[in-house]
Scaffold this motif. Structure first.
Motif, mmCIF file in Angstrom:
data_model
loop_
_atom_site.group_PDB
_atom_site.id
_atom_site.type_symbol
_atom_site.label_atom_id
_atom_site.label_comp_id
_atom_site.label_asym_id
_atom_site.label_seq_id
_atom_site.Cartn_x
_atom_site.Cartn_y
_atom_site.Cartn_z
ATOM 1 N N VAL A 44 -6.228 19.883 1.101
ATOM 2 C CA VAL A 44 -6.148 19.782 2.559
ATOM 3 C C VAL A 44 -6.104 18.302 2.925
ATOM 4 C CG1 VAL A 44 -7.367 20.243 4.730
ATOM 5 C CG2 VAL A 44 -7.435 21.926 2.869
ATOM 6 N N GLU A 45 -5.128 17.934 3.719
ATOM 7 C CA GLU A 45 -5.029 16.549 4.221
ATOM 8 C C GLU A 45 -4.799 16.636 5.725
ATOM 9 O OE1 GLU A 45 -1.799 16.346 1.251
ATOM 10 O OE2 GLU A 45 -2.325 14.232 1.138
ATOM 11 N N GLY A 46 -5.702 16.060 6.507
ATOM 12 C CA GLY A 46 -5.528 16.160 7.951
ATOM 13 C C GLY A 46 -6.431 15.220 8.711
ATOM 14 N N GLU A 47 -6.223 15.201 10.008
ATOM 15 C CA GLU A 47 -7.017 14.357 10.894
ATOM 16 C C GLU A 47 -7.823 15.251 11.827
ATOM 17 O OE1 GLU A 47 -6.201 11.367 9.809
ATOM 18 O OE2 GLU A 47 -4.450 12.215 8.801
ATOM 19 N N VAL A 48 -9.091 14.868 12.026
ATOM 20 C CA VAL A 48 -9.983 15.666 12.871
ATOM 21 C C VAL A 48 -9.560 15.542 14.337
ATOM 22 C CG1 VAL A 48 -12.354 15.856 13.724
ATOM 23 C CG2 VAL A 48 -11.921 15.448 11.288
ATOM 24 N N VAL A 49 -9.581 16.700 15.001
ATOM 25 C CA VAL A 49 -9.221 16.738 16.422
ATOM 26 C C VAL A 49 -10.502 16.931 17.239
ATOM 27 C CG1 VAL A 49 -7.917 17.987 18.184
ATOM 28 C CG2 VAL A 49 -6.978 17.721 15.887
ATOM 29 N N ALA A 50 -10.685 16.144 18.294
ATOM 30 C CA ALA A 50 -11.862 16.304 19.158
ATOM 31 C C ALA A 50 -11.714 17.567 19.990
ATOM 32 C CB ALA A 50 -11.999 15.087 20.063
ATOM 33 N N GLY A 51 -12.851 18.101 20.394
ATOM 34 C CA GLY A 51 -12.811 19.261 21.264
ATOM 35 C C GLY A 51 -13.504 20.440 20.634
ATOM 36 N N PRO A 52 -13.316 21.618 21.203
ATOM 37 C CA PRO A 52 -14.027 22.783 20.691
ATOM 38 C C PRO A 52 -13.551 23.180 19.301
ATOM 39 C CG PRO A 52 -12.413 23.433 22.337
ATOM 40 C CD PRO A 52 -12.432 21.938 22.320
ATOM 41 N N ARG A 53 -14.449 23.833 18.585
ATOM 42 C CA ARG A 53 -14.062 24.384 17.289
ATOM 43 C C ARG A 53 -13.031 25.496 17.501
ATOM 44 N NH1 ARG A 53 -17.804 23.654 12.876
ATOM 45 N NH2 ARG A 53 -19.222 21.980 13.457
ATOM 46 N N VAL A 54 -12.291 25.731 16.466
ATOM 47 C CA VAL A 54 -11.295 26.798 16.516
ATOM 48 C C VAL A 54 -11.608 27.769 15.387
ATOM 49 C CG1 VAL A 54 -8.853 27.370 16.379
ATOM 50 C CG2 VAL A 54 -9.568 25.221 17.465
ATOM 51 N N CYS A 55 -11.781 29.011 15.739
ATOM 52 C CA CYS A 55 -12.070 30.044 14.750
ATOM 53 C C CYS A 55 -13.296 29.652 13.903
ATOM 54 C CB CYS A 55 -10.847 30.276 13.862
ATOM 55 S SG CYS A 55 -10.650 32.008 13.374
ATOM 56 N N GLY A 56 -14.212 28.922 14.525
ATOM 57 C CA GLY A 56 -15.431 28.539 13.828
ATOM 58 C C GLY A 56 -15.325 27.276 13.019
ATOM 59 N N ILE A 112 -15.880 34.794 17.334
ATOM 60 C CA ILE A 112 -14.947 33.953 16.566
ATOM 61 C C ILE A 112 -13.559 34.532 16.707
ATOM 62 C CG2 ILE A 112 -14.324 33.061 14.299
ATOM 63 C CD1 ILE A 112 -17.196 32.980 13.551
ATOM 64 N N GLU A 113 -12.736 33.799 17.398
ATOM 65 C CA GLU A 113 -11.402 34.315 17.688
ATOM 66 C C GLU A 113 -10.329 33.330 17.243
ATOM 67 O OE1 GLU A 113 -11.289 35.235 21.808
ATOM 68 O OE2 GLU A 113 -12.942 36.684 21.659
ATOM 69 N N ALA A 114 -9.209 33.887 16.870
ATOM 70 C CA ALA A 114 -8.069 33.037 16.497
ATOM 71 C C ALA A 114 -7.449 32.454 17.756
ATOM 72 C CB ALA A 114 -7.039 33.854 15.735
ATOM 73 N N PRO A 115 -6.931 31.259 17.672
ATOM 74 C CA PRO A 115 -6.238 30.697 18.833
ATOM 75 C C PRO A 115 -4.923 31.420 19.056
ATOM 76 C CG PRO A 115 -5.912 29.296 16.926
ATOM 77 C CD PRO A 115 -6.865 30.374 16.489
ATOM 78 N N PRO A 116 -4.394 31.321 20.276
ATOM 79 C CA PRO A 116 -3.075 31.937 20.509
ATOM 80 C C PRO A 116 -2.008 31.240 19.675
ATOM 81 C CG PRO A 116 -3.767 30.600 22.386
ATOM 82 C CD PRO A 116 -4.930 30.660 21.458
ATOM 83 N N ARG A 117 -1.006 32.007 19.324
ATOM 84 C CA ARG A 117 0.078 31.436 18.521
ATOM 85 C C ARG A 117 0.928 30.508 19.393
ATOM 86 N NH1 ARG A 117 1.520 33.198 13.940
ATOM 87 N NH2 ARG A 117 0.421 35.150 14.281
ATOM 88 N N VAL A 118 1.109 29.303 18.946
ATOM 89 C CA VAL A 118 1.939 28.336 19.677
ATOM 90 C C VAL A 118 2.991 27.811 18.710
ATOM 91 C CG1 VAL A 118 1.978 26.157 20.937
ATOM 92 C CG2 VAL A 118 -0.018 27.672 21.124
ATOM 93 N N ARG A 119 4.232 27.936 19.076
ATOM 94 C CA ARG A 119 5.299 27.448 18.214
ATOM 95 C C ARG A 119 5.394 25.924 18.364
ATOM 96 N NH1 ARG A 119 9.774 29.853 15.785
ATOM 97 N NH2 ARG A 119 8.398 31.637 15.626
#
Lengths: 241, 482
Positions: free
Chosen positions: A72-84, A113-120
């Motif tokens: 996994v390679e990524g940058e942390v995003v501020a804000g609410p957790r997503v799917c926990g 714990i919910e999945a975010p909506p799908r965004v293309r």
């Protein structure tokens, strides 16, 4: 009490000071069922990260695979957790080649714990196009797989080559290395730059570009790992000239 | 009407009896209907009646008395059923050309007058497919292959075996229906195999991409190449097919459609406001190359049957399960390894996504698990009842391993890997079309499912679908009317 703590952790926000910080680690991925789409997560150093939701090959995010570790390679995003999990964006997920039978965690759906909506979104993990004649294709670690997006970019490159009357297409392949959050470095296998470049070149020929018009260059010295941005060194640059 | 159907059935059966013996000379009518255990199947020749006399699909143009029609019978949805094969053994005392030693027996070296020498064909409807090893296309395959168990003796045979004169791996497979082929041959809308990120094979004559969905291992991309291959192997032809014969064979194959048209439970399957996917006329009418969508589901709409007879309601429920019931699809090579994630919570229709056929729009070879340990359909390797060969496949250290089985794999049929030499392809078999199933049991590439219920049971076990008895029956009823 444990449930309460787990619940609090699942919804606690990501502190602003963490935002933008780079993460790179190799772990077993986890999948959590939800009422809508399953979420893909990864635990590292006591924290859970959200990678993405199940989708199709037309999406930017290609999910991990149980039975395999994942880089996994990524940058942390501020804000609410997503799917926990703490969201990472952009995030590049590479399935490690060898089987790891210990990677089999499937978590049940859980209230709250919910999945975010799908965004293309644009397939930035796979391809970057700079004008009609210049495309950069990105690859998973130790991999030469051409995603749907990368193959689409090659179709467009060939169409542009034919339409513009260009004389040649230059293909330059690279391999990379990744500085992990642990301080260790992972380096792609030797020769992969050429494998990638030649695969792209053969594909261009297969799509109708004369072989003599395709030149191949391979830069097999891995680009030095430095953390953020390492994922984008695993690439092939296609230039129509 | 009933009398008319009866006459058509009787005529069809009569014609079939002639065609089975390749004693042609009759006309295959534009529409011919044949009985099967679930009801009736109709064969539709879109270009009109076919004169079979002198026609290379129906004549024994090779050297062993077989014609294409020997193994692609109209009554069996242009494949051949286990029941029909057994009947031919009884009727001919084993002399019918279908039992030709070359591939209609377990091993050409066995005494051919004994039933036991043809057990795989008689029990499972399997023909021997001998594939050169290493493959011509890939002289340096990613894996080595050893014979672990050889119940038929053919893979260790000094003439036919892997280390014998033939240098061949023999696997045993069901013949595919030669019908509804516009749905089989239509390539994906992109020139790429989107699962693997490589270009599709091309038709060497036109330079255009091919679907790669015709054969179990996708080794032949066009009808012409397949016909030439079948002529040399199954028919043991020597002098070659003429361009005219090839043209006649492929023209016939392109225009023939099959589907059930009457079912013992659902009764008439076509006409009125019934499901628009049923019957061969609808297969002729609909467009190929359409991907499953809410607007156009794989087998269109069964809504009209949701409030119909009990049986038709069951069929409609089966269609609904097929389309919408989600379950964890896990460890399927070329499904879970191609960017969909492993596991993926999906329905049957996500992989069986081509409208009208239930195949895959992309090249459909996947390792469902039917031929690879531990999910294979066979008893234990050590079991004395094992019928199929078992191979040990070992991937080289520098090769990419099979995504879910690793580097050492036990398999009864390596599938696509015997053509590509790639570890990732071990056990990958192209999914077949769903039409005319009732007329051509047994199922799966290795004929391991004697009935549609056994087929559904395999999926239920393989993916822990937790189907109820009623749901399984609904799926069986649904599949049976296609």
């Amino acid at each position: 009490m444990r449930i309460l703590l787990a619940g609090l952790l699942a919804v606690s926000p990501v502190w602003p000071q963490m935002a933008g910080s780079h993460r790179a680690f190799v772990v077993c991925p986890e999948i959590r069922d939800t009422k809508t789409s399953p979420c893909w997560l990864a635990e590292y150093s006591g924290e859970t990260y959200f990678l993405g939701i199940q989708g199709g090959v037309a999406e930017d995010f290609y999910p991990p695979q149980l039975e395999h570790q994942v880089l996994v390679e990524g940058e942390v995003v501020a804000g609410p957790r997503v799917c926990g999990g703490i969201p990472l964006k952009p995030v590049k997920v590479s399935v490690m080649q060898e089987i790891d039978a210990s990677c089999h965690t499937m978590l049940p759906a859980q209230d709250g714990i919910e999945a975010p909506p799908r965004v293309r979104v644009a397939p930035d993990s796979w391809v970057k196009t700079e004008g009609p004649g210049l495309s950069t294709l990105y690859f998973d670690f130790d991999n030469d797989f051409l995603s749907l997006h990368a193959s689409g970019a090659l179709i467009q490159a060939v169409a542009y080559f034919k339409k513009s009357g260009a004389a040649r297409i230059e293909v330059a392949g690279y391999r990379g290395a990744t500085l992990l959050s642990s301080g260790a470095t992972l380096t792609e296998k030797a020769g992969l730059a050429r494998v990638r470049a030649e695969k792209v070149a053969e594909t261009l020929v297969g799509l109708g570009v004369p072989r003599a018009a395709v030149s191949v260059q391979a830069v097999d010295n891995p680009v030095p790992a430095k953390g953020a941005g390492d994922a984008w060194n695993r690439r092939v640059v296609v230039s129509v000239k | 009407m009933r009398f008319l159907v009866f006459c058509l059935v009787a005529l069809g059966a009569l014609w079939m009896a002639w065609a089975q013996d390749a004693r042609v000379g009759e006309l295959l009518p534009r529409e011919a209907t044949f009985e099967n255990p679930s009801g009736r199947l109709t064969v539709l020749n879109a270009d009109g009646p076919v004169a079979t006399k002198g026609h290379p699909f129906f004549e024994p143009v090779g050297t062993n008395g077989r014609a294409c029609v020997t193994c692609h019978q109209p009554a069996n949805a242009m494949s051949v059923s286990g029941d029909a094969i057994r009947e031919r053994w009884r009727a001919s005392g084993g002399k019918d050309p279908i039992f030709a030693a070359i591939d209609g027996s377990n091993n050409p070296s066995l005494p051919q007058d004994q039933e036991a020498s043809h057990s795989l064909l008689l029990k499972r409807g399997l023909f021997r497919i001998a594939l050169q090893w290493p493959p011509a296309r890939n002289a340096e395959p990613e894996f080595t292959i050893e014979v672990v168990s050889d119940p038929t003796g053919v893979n260790r045979d000094p003439r036919w075996g892997l280390t014998g004169v033939a240098h061949a791996v023999s696997v045993f497979r069901r013949p595919r229906p030669v019908a509804n082929l516009k749905y089989v041959l239509e390539p994906d809308s992109t020139p790429f195999n989107v699962k693997l990120g490589v270009l599709l094979d091309k038709d060497p004559e036109t330079g255009l991409p091919v679907s790669m969905n015709m054969m179990a291992d996708a080794r032949a991309g066009t009808l012409k190449i397949q016909a030439e291959d079948a002529y040399r192997t199954h028919l043991e032809g020597k002098k070659g097919l003429t361009p005219g014969e090839l043209a006649q064979i492929t023209a016939f194959e392109k225009q023939v459609y099959v589907a059930q048209t009457w079912d013992r439970g659902a009764k008439e399957l076509t006409g009125g406001d019934g499901p628009g996917a049923l019957g061969p006329a609808n297969l002729l009418k609909e467009q190929a190359g359409v991907l499953n969508s809410p607007a156009k589901p794989v087998f269109l709409s069964f809504a009209a049957w949701q409030k119909d007879t009990e049986f038709r309601q069951s069929v409609a429920r089966g269609n609904d399960i097929f389309l919408n019931r989600q379950f964890w699809v896990k460890n399927v090579g070329h499904i879970n390894s191609i960017g969909l994630g492993n596991p993926a919570k999906r329905s049957c229709a996500v992989c069986h996504n081509a409208v009208m056929s239930g195949m895959d729009r992309a090249p459909g070879w996947v390792d469902l698990g039917t031929t690879n340990y531990p999910t294979w359909t066979e008893p234990d390797v050590a079991s004395t009842t094992a019928e199929l060969p078992v191979f040990k496949v070992t991937c080289r250290a520098e090769a990419k391993p099979h995504p879910f089985l690793g580097r050492v794999i036990y398999t009864s049929d390596p599938g696509r890997a015997l053509i590509t030499g790639k570890c990732a392809d071990i056990g990958a078999i192209t999914m077949g079309q769903f039409r005319g199933l009732a007329a051509r049991a047994p199922y799966f590439v290795n004929g391991s499912a004697k009935t549609l219920m056994e087929l559904v049971d395999y999926y239920d076990r393989r993916f822990d679908m937790r189907l109820t008895g009623q749901e399984k029956q609904d799926l069986v009823n649904f599949l049976g009317v296609l």
